[in-house]
Design a protein around this motif. Structure first.
Motif, PDB file in Angstrom:
ATOM      1  N   THR A   1      -2.511  57.549  67.849  1.00  0.00           N
ATOM      2  CA  THR A   1      -3.988  57.855  67.704  1.00  0.00           C
ATOM      3  C   THR A   1      -4.418  57.452  66.449  1.00  0.00           C
ATOM      4  O   THR A   1      -5.594  56.773  66.329  1.00  0.00           O
TER       5      THR A   1
ATOM      6  N   GLU B   1       3.672  50.001  68.150  1.00  0.00           N
ATOM      7  CA  GLU B   1       3.489  51.439  68.098  1.00  0.00           C
ATOM      8  C   GLU B   1       4.473  52.115  69.366  1.00  0.00           C
ATOM      9  O   GLU B   1       5.269  52.887  69.134  1.00  0.00           O
TER      10      GLU B   1
ATOM     11  N   ASN C   1       9.620  52.134  70.340  1.00  0.00           N
ATOM     12  CA  ASN C   1      10.181  53.584  70.335  1.00  0.00           C
ATOM     13  C   ASN C   1      10.726  53.773  71.484  1.00  0.00           C
ATOM     14  O   ASN C   1      11.335  55.048  72.069  1.00  0.00           O
TER      15      ASN C   1
ATOM     16  N   ASN D   1       4.223  59.370  77.036  1.00  0.00           N
ATOM     17  CA  ASN D   1       4.576  60.286  76.146  1.00  0.00           C
ATOM     18  C   ASN D   1       4.370  59.811  74.654  1.00  0.00           C
ATOM     19  O   ASN D   1       3.680  60.385  73.963  1.00  0.00           O
ATOM     20  N   ILE D   2       4.799  58.515  74.597  1.00  0.00           N
ATOM     21  CA  ILE D   2       4.654  57.952  73.314  1.00  0.00           C
ATOM     22  C   ILE D   2       3.265  57.663  72.956  1.00  0.00           C
ATOM     23  O   ILE D   2       2.637  58.032  71.635  1.00  0.00           O
ATOM     24  N   ASN D   3       2.342  57.250  73.696  1.00  0.00           N
ATOM     25  CA  ASN D   3       1.121  57.015  73.496  1.00  0.00           C
ATOM     26  C   ASN D   3       0.087  58.186  73.138  1.00  0.00           C
ATOM     27  O   ASN D   3      -0.793  58.308  72.784  1.00  0.00           O
ATOM     28  N   ALA D   4       0.786  59.439  73.595  1.00  0.00           N
ATOM     29  CA  ALA D   4      -0.080  60.553  73.010  1.00  0.00           C
ATOM     30  C   ALA D   4       0.286  61.157  71.759  1.00  0.00           C
ATOM     31  O   ALA D   4      -0.025  62.208  71.432  1.00  0.00           O
ATOM     32  N   LEU D   5       1.390  60.700  71.227  1.00  0.00           N
ATOM     33  CA  LEU D   5       1.471  61.154  69.918  1.00  0.00           C
ATOM     34  C   LEU D   5       0.564  60.856  68.897  1.00  0.00           C
ATOM     35  O   LEU D   5      -0.273  59.779  69.015  1.00  0.00           O
ATOM     36  N   ASP D   6       0.674  61.422  67.791  1.00  0.00           N
ATOM     37  CA  ASP D   6      -0.226  61.316  66.639  1.00  0.00           C
ATOM     38  C   ASP D   6      -0.389  59.813  65.747  1.00  0.00           C
ATOM     39  O   ASP D   6      -1.530  59.407  65.520  1.00  0.00           O
ATOM     40  N   TYR D   7       0.793  59.403  65.694  1.00  0.00           N
ATOM     41  CA  TYR D   7       0.614  57.904  65.039  1.00  0.00           C
ATOM     42  C   TYR D   7      -0.077  57.059  65.661  1.00  0.00           C
ATOM     43  O   TYR D   7      -0.446  56.025  65.243  1.00  0.00           O
TER      44      TYR D   7
END
Length: 291
Positions: free
Chosen positions: A184, A200, A204, A176-182
């Motif tokens: 990317t 990153e 979290n 879920n964290i890996n799909a966040l904008d920051y």
């Protein structure tokens, strides 16, 4: 001078943040934390501070609680208070090392799976799901039968058993964290996989993984205690709390302290860890928000 001033200025918010977190601890959380710290201190310093009464024998067998023996004596006349504190070194120490290895390995593999994706994620998930399908007690018995009951083997055995569970929790968070904008954005500016994993994603998921670490620790304590109760854990002359229960099981019909004391020690440690987990700041905040 400016760096020193800046550093001292940053220390204040850090300290205040930790004070705010501890302030959210309820009474049960503080009680649990006190019990956990007590057993941690007993495991680290207890054996060196005790006299040799735990190793001596020749006294009254299964003696009742008295001023000379606060928890009575065991089946060889040894002081049970000393035996319980000596057993904390193995129960707490072995369980902590095994849990750290399981949680660390599971989290690292989960970060790798989430950051790389594709076949790495698929292969790791399938292999660890296969381990999950094997009953923990059966796997433990197979390991003991194959490699013996040394302390390093017990640590590795418990770590292998509980790594898949830690991996599944960490992976569900990391994906879920890996799909966040920051994340990317970090990839867009050219950051590598290791940077994304450690800078990153990992910060979290630390909070939930610390809670999972506490739960894994409880599971490992109970697993090792059950193995020792069956005679397949820590071997004499050393003892953990599970083997102390087994050695003194003859005192059970008379409700002897020799069998009750290590049982209470196991229960107090596992309950205390759960109380601390229930009072972690993030969980407490969620519960207040739900109400």
């Amino acid at each position: 001078m400016s760096n020193a001033i800046q550093g001292s200025g940053q220390d204040g918010p850090v300290r205040s943040r930790w004070f705010r977190r501890l302030a959210h601890f309820g009474l049960t959380g503080w009680i649990g934390l006190a019990v956990v710290l007590f057993w941690a201190v007993a495991a680290i310093f207890g054996p060196s501070l005790l006299s040799q009464t735990g190793a001596a024998d020749g006294g009254e067998v299964f003696a009742p609680i008295s001023a000379a023996h606060w928890l009575g004596t065991d089946y060889l006349g040894r002081d049970m208070l000393a035996r319980v504190i000596e057993g904390a070194r193995y129960t707490v120490g072995v369980a902590f090392l095994a849990t750290a290895l399981a949680s660390g390995s599971g989290t690292l593999l989960a970060l790798l799976a989430a950051a790389t994706g594709r076949w790495t994620d698929s292969v790791l998930s399938r292999v660890l799901d296969t381990l999950t399908a094997i009953p923990s007690k059966m796997f433990a018995l197979l390991m003991v039968a194959s490699f013996g009951t040394s302390v390093p083997m017990l640590i590795v055995m418990a770590a292998i058993i509980y790594t898949p569970g830690s991996y599944r929790i960490a992976r569900s968070l990391a994906v879920n964290i890996n799909a966040l904008d920051y994340v990317t954005v970090a990839r867009t500016r050219g950051e590598g996989t290791a940077y994304v994993m450690l800078n990153e994603i990992l910060p979290n998921i630390t909070g939930p993984m610390l809670a999972d670490f506490g739960l894994r620790f409880v599971y490992v304590v109970l697993l090792l205690a059950s193995m020792s109760f069956l005679g397949l854990g820590i071997q004499p002359p050393e003892a953990d709390w599970g083997s102390l229960v087994r050695e003194n099981i003859e005192a059970l019909p008379d409700a002897g302290a020799a069998v009750i004391a290590p049982s209470i020690a196991i229960a107090s440690l596992t309950i205390a860890v759960n109380l601390v987990i229930d009072n972690l700041p993030g969980r407490a905040a969620r519960e207040r928000g739900g109400r």
